[in-house]
Design a protein around this motif. Structure first.
Motif, PDB file in Angstrom:
ATOM      1  N   GLU A  89     -44.599  62.376  63.193  1.00 31.14           N
ATOM      2  CA  GLU A  89     -45.401  61.702  64.209  1.00 31.14           C
ATOM      3  C   GLU A  89     -44.705  61.741  65.575  1.00 31.14           C
ATOM      4  OE1 GLU A  89     -48.359  59.823  66.190  1.00 31.14           O
ATOM      5  OE2 GLU A  89     -48.403  60.711  64.178  1.00 31.14           O
ATOM      6  N   SER A  90     -43.392  61.531  65.584  1.00 33.16           N
ATOM      7  CA  SER A  90     -42.649  61.519  66.850  1.00 33.16           C
ATOM      8  C   SER A  90     -42.656  62.875  67.528  1.00 33.16           C
ATOM      9  CB  SER A  90     -41.198  61.072  66.611  1.00 33.16           C
ATOM     10  OG  SER A  90     -41.157  59.758  66.127  1.00 33.16           O
ATOM     11  N   ASN A  91     -42.733  63.948  66.734  1.00 36.89           N
ATOM     12  CA  ASN A  91     -42.673  65.303  67.301  1.00 36.89           C
ATOM     13  C   ASN A  91     -44.049  65.953  67.448  1.00 36.89           C
ATOM     14  OD1 ASN A  91     -39.623  66.260  67.475  1.00 36.89           O
ATOM     15  ND2 ASN A  91     -39.823  64.991  65.652  1.00 36.89           N
ATOM     16  N   ARG A  92     -45.077  65.211  67.082  1.00 36.83           N
ATOM     17  CA  ARG A  92     -46.431  65.776  67.131  1.00 36.83           C
ATOM     18  C   ARG A  92     -46.792  66.264  68.528  1.00 36.83           C
ATOM     19  NH1 ARG A  92     -50.832  63.461  68.773  1.00 36.83           N
ATOM     20  NH2 ARG A  92     -49.826  61.404  68.757  1.00 36.83           N
ATOM     21  N   ALA A  93     -46.496  65.452  69.550  1.00 36.34           N
ATOM     22  CA  ALA A  93     -46.852  65.832  70.919  1.00 36.34           C
ATOM     23  C   ALA A  93     -46.118  67.101  71.357  1.00 36.34           C
ATOM     24  CB  ALA A  93     -46.540  64.682  71.883  1.00 36.34           C
ATOM     25  N   TYR A  94     -44.855  67.253  70.910  1.00 35.03           N
ATOM     26  CA  TYR A  94     -44.109  68.462  71.262  1.00 35.03           C
ATOM     27  C   TYR A  94     -44.791  69.692  70.661  1.00 35.03           C
ATOM     28  CZ  TYR A  94     -40.224  71.701  71.937  1.00 35.03           C
ATOM     29  OH  TYR A  94     -39.462  72.782  72.328  1.00 35.03           O
ATOM     30  N   GLY A  95     -45.207  69.590  69.401  1.00 33.03           N
ATOM     31  CA  GLY A  95     -45.879  70.713  68.767  1.00 33.03           C
ATOM     32  C   GLY A  95     -47.184  71.076  69.455  1.00 33.03           C
ATOM     33  N   GLU A  96     -47.887  70.057  69.967  1.00 30.75           N
ATOM     34  CA  GLU A  96     -49.170  70.324  70.627  1.00 30.75           C
ATOM     35  C   GLU A  96     -49.009  71.175  71.886  1.00 30.75           C
ATOM     36  OE1 GLU A  96     -50.746  66.431  71.207  1.00 30.75           O
ATOM     37  OE2 GLU A  96     -51.496  66.251  69.135  1.00 30.75           O
ATOM     38  N   PHE A  98     -47.407  73.780  72.079  1.00 27.22           N
ATOM     39  CA  PHE A  98     -47.465  75.175  71.623  1.00 27.22           C
ATOM     40  C   PHE A  98     -48.681  75.416  70.730  1.00 27.22           C
ATOM     41  CE2 PHE A  98     -43.063  73.951  72.344  1.00 27.22           C
ATOM     42  CZ  PHE A  98     -42.604  74.966  73.169  1.00 27.22           C
ATOM     43  N   GLU A  99     -49.611  74.442  70.720  1.00 28.13           N
ATOM     44  CA  GLU A  99     -50.806  74.512  69.876  1.00 28.13           C
ATOM     45  C   GLU A  99     -50.426  74.651  68.402  1.00 28.13           C
ATOM     46  OE1 GLU A  99     -53.911  77.145  71.332  1.00 28.13           O
ATOM     47  OE2 GLU A  99     -52.944  77.164  73.302  1.00 28.13           O
ATOM     48  N   VAL A 100     -49.402  73.927  68.009  1.00 24.95           N
ATOM     49  CA  VAL A 100     -48.891  73.963  66.636  1.00 24.95           C
ATOM     50  C   VAL A 100     -48.939  72.547  66.062  1.00 24.95           C
ATOM     51  CG1 VAL A 100     -46.827  74.330  65.224  1.00 24.95           C
ATOM     52  CG2 VAL A 100     -47.392  75.958  67.028  1.00 24.95           C
ATOM     53  N   SER A 101     -49.329  72.422  64.800  1.00 23.62           N
ATOM     54  CA  SER A 101     -49.368  71.123  64.134  1.00 23.62           C
ATOM     55  C   SER A 101     -48.327  71.089  63.014  1.00 23.62           C
ATOM     56  CB  SER A 101     -50.766  70.852  63.556  1.00 23.62           C
ATOM     57  OG  SER A 101     -51.118  71.847  62.609  1.00 23.62           O
ATOM     58  N   TYR A 102     -48.013  69.869  62.564  1.00 18.11           N
ATOM     59  CA  TYR A 102     -47.059  69.678  61.472  1.00 18.11           C
ATOM     60  C   TYR A 102     -47.788  69.110  60.263  1.00 18.11           C
ATOM     61  CZ  TYR A 102     -43.568  69.945  65.232  1.00 18.11           C
ATOM     62  OH  TYR A 102     -42.809  70.337  66.300  1.00 18.11           O
ATOM     63  N   GLU A 103     -47.366  69.529  59.086  1.00 18.57           N
ATOM     64  CA  GLU A 103     -48.002  69.016  57.867  1.00 18.57           C
ATOM     65  C   GLU A 103     -46.950  68.833  56.776  1.00 18.57           C
ATOM     66  OE1 GLU A 103     -51.195  70.645  54.642  1.00 18.57           O
ATOM     67  OE2 GLU A 103     -51.844  70.652  56.755  1.00 18.57           O
ATOM     68  N   LEU A 104     -47.001  67.682  56.118  1.00 15.98           N
ATOM     69  CA  LEU A 104     -46.110  67.387  54.999  1.00 15.98           C
ATOM     70  C   LEU A 104     -46.806  67.844  53.728  1.00 15.98           C
ATOM     71  CD1 LEU A 104     -43.388  65.950  54.385  1.00 15.98           C
ATOM     72  CD2 LEU A 104     -44.698  63.840  54.070  1.00 15.98           C
ATOM     73  N   GLU A 105     -46.204  68.816  53.028  1.00 18.65           N
ATOM     74  CA  GLU A 105     -46.915  69.403  51.890  1.00 18.65           C
ATOM     75  C   GLU A 105     -46.433  68.876  50.538  1.00 18.65           C
ATOM     76  OE1 GLU A 105     -46.549  73.607  51.981  1.00 18.65           O
ATOM     77  OE2 GLU A 105     -44.409  73.640  51.524  1.00 18.65           O
ATOM     78  N   SER A 106     -45.508  67.925  50.527  1.00 19.42           N
ATOM     79  CA  SER A 106     -45.078  67.328  49.267  1.00 19.42           C
ATOM     80  C   SER A 106     -44.590  65.909  49.531  1.00 19.42           C
ATOM     81  CB  SER A 106     -43.975  68.165  48.604  1.00 19.42           C
ATOM     82  OG  SER A 106     -42.889  68.363  49.490  1.00 19.42           O
ATOM     83  N   ASP A 107     -44.476  65.129  48.459  1.00 17.04           N
ATOM     84  CA  ASP A 107     -44.113  63.715  48.608  1.00 17.04           C
ATOM     85  C   ASP A 107     -43.229  63.304  47.430  1.00 17.04           C
ATOM     86  OD1 ASP A 107     -43.979  61.128  49.417  1.00 17.04           O
ATOM     87  OD2 ASP A 107     -46.037  60.585  48.907  1.00 17.04           O
TER      88      ASP A 107
END
Length: 481
Positions: A89-96, A98-107
């Protein structure tokens, strides 16, 4: 002269950069209403470049600390998954950018690591920002968590240009950049991965990578699982605030738990002192109720022992005992975090009120926070960030802070270290000596020493802390979801 210069840079750059970054972030987020397209584009450019400047300053300061051997760590057991979600969440704006999103694929819920939470967040930020920077527009950066044997691996995967073969043996060196390639156009100091490697290894972990250019690049960090979490893990929920009931009479223990659960408080039971000490060492509790007549240890000696322990040195304790009055006289103010003494038979309202005050769950009023900060711009930024979740008072000097603390009970104090009339550390004895102790979050351009960090609940560094991280930390400390 070099050390003096670095110290000056740390304060004189971090403080104004915090105001600039925070203000621009609020404006970009819509606090002033919707902006005309041309103005929004200019604000976005300014915000993006303030972030870039902050990264540069932090990298230089971190490398100086590493080289001088002054970098310190506060290692303690923390749950991994909430930190990962906060990092995304904290880095979401940085990724945006570059038009890149983050996703957690395991828990892997409940997994604990013995690390410095702030330094681990820095490691994750470095890996996530690198992955976004080198990913194609529209791509997703995936974060995977796996458990093998006694180790946890956190992997950050992207589908970017990858690591050139000739550069791989130098990638963790200082100032290492794959020059004359597209990576140079991405900017940066070349210090990020070198710093990341030092941080990971100092926390007992390791770092590595696999890369197939334009297919998949995978940077990963491995840490040992914190072993001692297994014994009492059942029934503990990291999202809940829990109270430990230490009571040898099973009927009274069950009654206490029922009283707390009826008022929305979760509780676990220890039937003797030895079991209580094990549970305090292995689970995160925000308060404890204690009978003074235990089968294996006198309650007064247990309080004194807990005050000497790492896990419970400032744990708020409510004594619930037929000997409450005698115990209070025996300690005579010695146990500064015994927040109430309740005689049996139990007054339910008194018990619940005492615990809710500790846990920041007063339903009838907004949490009250005191910020001790000499820079009015920083105060206004923080006020804008937390205004909806807490009432924020301001003191610009130690003298003003002492006056306000004498008039009002605060749920949290946000403390700058560099003040016109002394160091913010001078307030710690007053705050820790309150009954119950007042939670303290240091928010300063200066980093605290390891010994001093033990006296506060959290320490964030200006210009290293995003608006989102600051808000999340404050909400956690005042008990707001």
């Amino acid at each position: 002269m070099k050390n003096e210069f670095i110290s000056t840079v740390s304060h004189e750059l971090r403080t104004p950069l915090t105001s600039i970054r925070g203000s621009l972030g609020l404006i970009a987020g819509g606090v002033a209403g919707e902006l005309p397209p041309q103005l929004k584009a200019l604000v976005d450019i300014a915000h993006k470049n303030s972030e870039r400047l902050i990264l540069l300053v932090n990298d230089i300061l971190d490398m100086e600390k590493i080289e001088s051997g002054k970098i310190e760590f506060q290692l303690k057991p923390v749950e991994l998954m909430p930190l990962l979600r906060q990092a995304l969440e904290s880095n979401r704006a940085y990724g945006e950018q570059f038009e890149v999103s983050y996703e957690l694929e395991s828990d892997l819920p409940g997994i604990m690591l013995n690390v410095d939470a702030n330094r681990l967040m820095q490691v994750l930020a470095n890996l996530l920002s690198n992955a976004a920077k080198f990913s194609p527009a529209g791509d997703k950066v995936m974060v995977e968590v796996t458990h093998t044997g006694n180790r946890i691996r956190v992997a950050v995967k992207d589908h970017g240009s990858g690591i050139p073969e000739q550069f791989r043996d130098r990638i963790f060196q200082k100032f290492a950049q794959a020059d004359s390639s597209d990576t140079r156009k991405k900017g940066g100091t070349g210090l990020g991965l070198s710093i990341t490697k030092v941080l990971v290894e100092q926390m007992g972990g390791s770092i590595g990578f696999d890369s197939e250019p334009d297919v998949l690049t995978n940077f990963y960090v491995d840490f040992p699982v914190w072993q001692e979490t297994a014994v009492f893990a059942s029934g503990l929920n990291g999202k809940e605030k829990r109270v430990l009931i230490c009571e040898d009479d099973r009927d009274i223990a069950a009654l206490l738990r029922l009283m707390l659960e009826q008022n929305g408080l979760a509780a676990d039971i220890a039937y003797d002192a030895e079991q209580a000490k094990k549970m305090l060492a292995q689970g995160k509790y925000v308060a404890m109720t204690l009978d003074l007549a235990l089968p294996d240890q006198d309650g007064i000696s247990l309080i004194r022992e807990l005050r000497e322990s790492k896990e419970a040195s400032v744990l708020p304790i409510v004594v619930v005992s037929a000997k409450a009055v005698e115990g209070r006289q025996e300690l005579d103010g010695e146990a500064i975090s015994v927040i109430d003494w309740i005689s049996k038979p139990i007054n339910q309202d008194q018990l619940v009120l005492a615990l809710k005050q500790v846990m920041g769950q007063q339903a009838d009023s907004q949490p009250r926070v005191l910020q001790v900060e000499d820079d009015p711009d920083i105060f206004r930024v923080v006020q804008s960030i937390v205004g909806e979740v807490a009432h924020l008072d301001h003191a610009s000097t130690l003298a003003e802070a002492r006056q306000l603390l004498g008039r009002c009970r605060y749920d949290l104090v946000i403390l700058d270290l560099g003040l016109p009339d002394g160091s913010g550390k001078d307030l710690l004895p007053l705050l820790n000596g309150a009954s119950p102790p007042i939670p303290v979050m240091v928010f300063s351009a200066s980093e605290m020493g390891l010994e001093s960090e033990k006296e506060v609940d959290n320490a964030l560094v200006k210009a290293r802390t995003s608006n989102e991280m600051l808000l999340a930390t404050i909400k956690q400390l005042i008990g707001v979801q």
